[in-house]
Design an enzyme around this catalytic site. Structure first.
Site, mmCIF file in Angstrom:
data_model
loop_
_atom_site.group_PDB
_atom_site.id
_atom_site.type_symbol
_atom_site.label_atom_id
_atom_site.label_comp_id
_atom_site.label_asym_id
_atom_site.label_seq_id
_atom_site.Cartn_x
_atom_site.Cartn_y
_atom_site.Cartn_z
ATOM 1 N N ASP A 178 0.859 -1.177 0.000
ATOM 2 C CA ASP A 178 0.000 0.000 0.000
ATOM 3 C C ASP A 178 0.901 1.233 0.000
ATOM 4 O O ASP A 178 2.088 1.131 0.306
ATOM 5 C CB ASP A 178 -0.874 -0.045 1.265
ATOM 6 N N PHE B 113 -18.783 9.861 3.734
ATOM 7 C CA PHE B 113 -17.982 9.361 2.602
ATOM 8 C C PHE B 113 -18.236 7.864 2.408
ATOM 9 O O PHE B 113 -18.345 7.117 3.361
ATOM 10 C CB PHE B 113 -16.495 9.592 2.900
ATOM 11 N N THR C 17 -2.403 1.514 -4.741
ATOM 12 C CA THR C 17 -2.878 2.673 -3.984
ATOM 13 C C THR C 17 -4.216 3.163 -4.511
ATOM 14 O O THR C 17 -4.555 2.937 -5.676
ATOM 15 C CB THR C 17 -1.843 3.819 -4.040
#
Length: 1122
Positions: free
Chosen positions: A421, A566, A704
């Site tokens: 990541d 979100f 990512t």
């Protein structure tokens, strides 16, 4: 980071239907009796222990016998109990298996006893529960295990919550409660939870019996909750409940004097317990490969037994007429009355079968039962040294290395692909606001930026590493009447309002100044709110219905009329604010690709184009970008939204999909306010770590969620990408263009391959691909094409990828290659990737501990990957590979000695070596040195392994454990067994020595020989290694003397008869010399004439140690993967 937790219900047509009693859990507030009368819900007692006193023995044995080797030894022990097959004493035959089972059972029992003790302590904690029928609202202390669904519970500050509860009231007049979820998901930031206004003003005892909660059935989603609260009485009302209204077991109440809630899930049905499954079990590749050699050993065992059985049948046929008086057969039974019966004889065919089974019993240790326990002990020792390694200790977070899975230590030495990541793994995940674009004007000039001056500021954020732009400060303070000034104010007002941050007011050293600690789940939000505060828009208070912002020194109250959090589908969040001037405004922030789809580009096209240009510039600098927009709502629009929102939020089925639809309907035709750029700095040592990994032959993939430009910029800054690399970019918006891009990429790869035949002069390639393209690739079965391109590239960079896509990419490599994969991440969105990879590593970072809890190993910084793999991984693999091969060799040598003896005793399967020595051989005589060497020995020093990363390739090429080495070890064992057996046999052939004395000599000779073989391969000696190896030889001698001193055992006093003669010691010396010569010669030839990288580096170490001189770096041999 947020993920969609309602996807399963997204397309259900019955979204708006109310669930009936058969589909939902019905909880009657304060009435546990009626709640549980129809369907008894789980009690609140928890049990993490695996066994009870009654189930421990059967269940533990059942689990242990999942290992086929244990079943094999059980069958052997059972066969030996049969009179026709009894070779060893019945007790001795069961001893090895019993020892292994008892040791493992004791370990399991101790671990379970600790779990029982923990469960008792947890279940006996006290909670304040509302007494049924209590008129005055009395809360009585009640043990946690007696709390039931429907009970009303009162929790005080700093207390843990006993069950999953819906909040009814709190000490705060607005119904706010702060909880810390550290025990649940590892996040230390406080979360806000709210009691509904309808229950806040009603005493709990009045709600009892008058309120009903209909909620979803128990599930493990800790971020979701769907329910309705129905208030009975004069006017029946239905109030929606969501994740912000429930507090979960394991959380602690903070900064709130008290909170009252009703239990909806208890005990094993709480979300914490449902998530207590742990990470999936993994097996090391070495252990899997070991099965191949175990099959070979089984084949050798069958071959030896078949030879013995066949020769036994031939011998019986040739001596058929002599069997009447034969000692071991005694065919005729002369004791019986008629004297004509057969005694202990079943015919030649049956005797051949018996001979085969007896041979299996005699040669049983060809499969080393002690190897499994030895491997567990070695892994435990290796884990201890990894945990204690100060080079893996992160001082900044006070985090030690964690070894959460003991099964795969050696896999760390064979990794070929690292999937990482970016945010929080390569970077610090400590966001700093750097620049902004407001109404098309770029404010990123570093020359104009200055630290925030405290001056006469009343509110001071606790952590505020923000440098403010002088031009923006001037614009906000003095240009309020200008259009640009109004836009700037709206921009920072959006940053201060559009978030879920909780401000905590703390007392500082200066009583005139209040320190604000911004608590939130997202470091991005903390950075944006801190930036707004630095420019004079300070968020100072948040309740369930309003927020208070200090706007340039003036406190203003804003009503929070609605909030759409979100989610990973919309990739944005929005808030509807009632402003002091009675206007209603919608503020929205989100990712650029999401926001530009809902912004009205016709309103101000020049501003949109300028902002897009600025976003590209910020991304190219490696900054994380967000776009901010707004719209003023009319009363009609707001009321229409409010009705749709209430309708969606009270639906039990498909609520998430309905709320997304409501959000999408209001989040449109926005006016673009601007964009922000946030810097997420690289962790220390990341570029150097990636370079070391590349030199070690490890490919690094970065996966990512950031946009392409940001990911590429970070790729260059961390040296993942270099200017010499040819970039292949696949960034498609349709299936056809994606297929064409893949075909073009394959053509380019093939063209570059044909141009550069020399591997040293090959053009390095980097693949950059986005999440949309991956969706098309995985949907249209083009994975093979992607694999062909990716495997040819040195670096792969995947942007805008979803959590499940990360796992899909790891699976793409796992399925199509034998490469060992490692995934490393720090957040909840990395869990699926970590669990999919062969080795999963969690970073203890800013995003909680979900990744750590799902991982096999955990550490504080990405750079620790270098010593972990190149040093500990190399050591673990080299030691474990040698230990397995040595165990096979050691036991095979002993079995072959027994085999040669059987060939010289009429194939009767009697043994000169006592049964107790046979049993103790692999348990006591030779076990300890193997374990000690496998834990402590080091083929190379840490400094050498870090200086020459190419040495890591030895593990990738399986140099320490392969079929060729296994064959060499087996040949060595055959030679040494010949030396052990025939040298004493030939010396004593004409003598009158008894078989027991000869057996003792063979026992000592084998033990001394295999220990000297081990000693010859030890590289780094210390006093523990000396004590283990030479102590084992002494211990063997003592054990043999003790066994021969027991009158009831066969071979009484045998060792004492031969020890006093010089021939005995001369034969031992001869066996050692003759047995070790081939091994010594092969070792000398290999190290002096055919050295590998490890041996070259070892000689360099010796030279440096003896002369203390600096040697130039030596080019290591590298082998390209086939």
């Amino acid at each position: 980071m947020a993920e969609d937790h309602h996807g399963s219900s997204r397309h259900m047509s019955a979204s708006q239907k109310e669930l009936g009693d058969e589909d939902a859990r019905v909880v009657r507030v304060g009435d546990a009796e009626r709640t549980n009368e129809r369907l008894e819900f789980a009690g609140n007692a928890v049990r993490t222990a695996k066994y009870s006193p009654l189930t421990f023995l059967p269940r533990n044995l059942f689990e242990q016998f999942h290992r086929l080797a244990y079943v094999y030894f059980l069958v052997i022990a059972v066969l030996n109990q049969l009179p026709q097959l009894a070779v060893f004493g019945r007790g001795a035959s069961v001893m090895p298996l019993a020892f292994v089972l008892i040791v493992t059972a004791v370990k399991d029992a101790y671990e379970d006893w600790r779990r029982h003790r923990s469960d008792r302590a947890e279940n006996s904690r006290l909670a304040a529960v509302l007494s049924p029928g209590a008129g005055g609202g009395e809360f009585a202390p009640t043990e946690w295990n007696r709390v039931r669904v429907g009970d009303v519970v009162r929790v005080a500050s700093d207390e843990s919550l006993p069950a999953d509860m819906v909040l009814l009231a709190t000490s705060d007049p607005t119904g706010v409660a702060y909880v810390q979820t550290l025990n649940l998901d590892g996040e230390s930031n406080l979360k806000t939870r709210y009691a509904k206004q309808e229950t806040l003003t009603t005493p709990p005892e009045q709600l009892a019996g008058a309120a009903v909660i209909r909620c979803e059935r128990p599930n493990r989603n800790i971020y979701g909750f769907t329910a309705n609260l129905e208030l009975e009485g004069g006017e029946s009302r239905r109030i929606p409940l969501g994740p912000s209204n429930i507090v979960l077991r394991g959380c602690e109440l903070k900064n709130t004097a008290w909170a009252v809630g009703v239990v909806v899930y208890a005990g094993r049905e709480t979300k914490a317990m449902l998530n207590n499954a742990g990470a999936p079990s993994k097996r090391s590749r070495l252990e899997t490969q070991m099965n191949r050699e175990t099959l070979f050993l089984s084949a050798i065992l069958v071959a030896l037994c078949s030879v013995v059985a066949a020769l036994s049948g031939v011998w019986l046929r040739n001596h058929e007429h002599d069997l009447e008086l034969a000692q071991f057969f005694h065919k005729k039974d002369y004791v019986s009355d008629d004297g004509n019966g057969n005694y202990n004889y079943y015919g030649i065919a049956a005797q051949i079968v018996f001979a085969f089974l007896m041979a299996v019993i005699v040669f049983q240790i060809m499969i080393p039962i002690s190897l499994y326990i030895s491997m567990e002990l070695v892994r435990l020792g290796q884990a201890y040294f990894m945990i204690r390694d100060t080079n893996l200790y992160d001082a900044s977070s006070d985090t030690r290395f964690q070894c959460r899975s003991l099964n795969i230590n050696e896999d760390l030495g064979q990794v070929r692909c690292v999937f990482s990541d970016k945010t929080g793994t390569l970077t610090q995940n400590k966001m700093e606001f750097r620049c902004a674009s407001i109404e098309g004007v770029d404010y990123s000039d570093i020359a104009r930026q200055q630290p925030v001056g405290e001056g006469d500021r009343i509110w001071v954020p606790k952590k505020m590493p923000v440098s403010v732009d002088r031009e923006i400060v001037e614009l906000l303070r003095n240009g309020g009447e200008t259009e640009q000034g109004r836009h700037a104010r709206e921009f920072f007002l959006a940053l201060a309002t559009c978030n879920t941050i909780v401000p905590l007011i703390l007392d500082g050293p200066d009583p005139k100044r209040k320190i604000i600690d911004y608590q939130g789940e997202s470091p991005d939000e903390q950075a944006l709110v801190s930036a707004a505060a630095a420019y004079g828009f300070v968020l100072v208070e948040r309740t369930s219905g309003h927020i208070v912002i200090d706007v340039l020194g003036e406190k203003q109250r804003f009503d929070v009329l609605g909030l759409h959090e979100f989610d990973s589908d919309r990739k944005r969040m929005s808030v509807i604010i009632g402003c002091p001037d009675k206007t209603v405004k919608l503020f929205v922030k989100g990712a650029d690709n999401s926001m530009f789809g809902v912004i009205d580009k016709t309103m101000n096209p020049d501003v949109v184009r300028a902002t897009e240009k600025h976003l590209h510039a910020y991304s190219s600098l490696g900054l994380r970008t967000l776009v901010i927009g707004m719209r003023e709502l009319s009363q009609e629009e707001f009321q229409e939204w409010q009705m749709a929102y209430e309708k969606a939020s009270t639906a039990l089925l498909g609520r998430g999909g309905l709320l997304r639809g409501v959000a999408a309907n209001i989040e449109r035709n926005l006016r673009l306010l601007g964009a922000s750029g946030i810097e997420d700095k690289l962790q220390d040592g990341v570029p150097e770590a990636i370079e070391k990994l590349r030199q070690a032959g490890i490919k690094v993939w970065v996966l990512t969620g950031d946009k392409q430009e940001t990911a590429i910029s970070i790729g260059f800054s961390c040296k993942l990408l270099t200017r010499e690399m040819t970039q292949i970019v696949i960034n498609s918006n349709s299936r056809d263009s994606c297929r064409k891009s893949l075909d073009d990429a394959i053509s380019m790869v093939n063209k570059l391959r044909s141009l550069s035949t020399d591997s040293q002069a090959r053009v390095p390639l980097a693949l950059v691909i986005d999440g949309n393209s991956l969706v098309y690739i995985f949907d249209t079965d083009h994975e093979d094409k992607l694999f062909e391109v990716a495997i040819a590239c040195d670096v792969v960079l995947c942007c805008r990828v979803a959590p499940l896509q990360k796992a899909g990419i790891v699976d793409l490599i796992k399925k199509r290659t034998s490469d060992m994969t490692l995934a490393i991440g720090d957040g909840a969105n990395d869990v699926s990737m970590i669990q999919m990879a062969d080795v999963g590593i969690g970073i203890s970072g800013q995003e909680g501990r979900q990744a750590v809890m799902a991982s096999d190993f955990a550490m504080g910084q990405f750079r620790f990957l270098v010593p972990l793999l190149l040093v500990h991984g190399h050591w673990n693999y080299q030691r474990m590979g040698y230990m397995i091969l040595y165990n096979f060799y050691r036991n095979a040598t002993f079995v072959f000695v027994l085999f040669w003896y059987v060939l010289h005793t009429g194939f009767t399967l009697t043994t000169a070596i006592t049964e107790w020595s046979s049993v103790l051989y692999s348990v006591i005589y030779t076990a300890v040195p193997t374990i000690v060497v496998a834990i402590l020995d080091k083929d190379l020093g840490r400094r050498t392994l870090l200086k020459y990363p190419q040495l890591y390739g030895a593990g990738q090429r399986e140099e320490s454990y392969n079929l060729r080495l296994f064959i060499f070890f087996m040949i060595d064992s055959i030679w040494q067994s010949l030396a052990v057996f025939f040298i004493p046999y030939l010396a004593y052939r004409k003598s009158t020595i008894d078989s027991a004395s000869l057996g003792d000599l063979w026992t000592l000779a084998v033990v001394i020989l295999v220990n000297i073989h081990l000693a010859m391969d030890v590289i780094r000696w210390n006093w523990i290694t000396h004590a283990a190896i030479w102590g084992s030889i002494v211990a063997t001698l003592i054990c043999v003397m003790v066994i021969d001193s027991i009158p009831i055992l066969p071979g009484f006093w045998a060792i004492y008869k031969v020890m006093g003669t010089g021939l005995f010691w001369a034969l031992l010396l001869a066996v050692i010399v003759v047995g070790m010569v081939p091994h010594f010669v092969a070792k000398a030839i290999r190290e002096h004439f055919l050295p590998n990288d490890i041996q070259i580096a070892r000689e360099m170490e010796k030279s440096q140690d003896s002369h203390d001189v600096t040697h130039p770096e030596v080019q290591m041999n590298t082998m390209a993967r086939a």
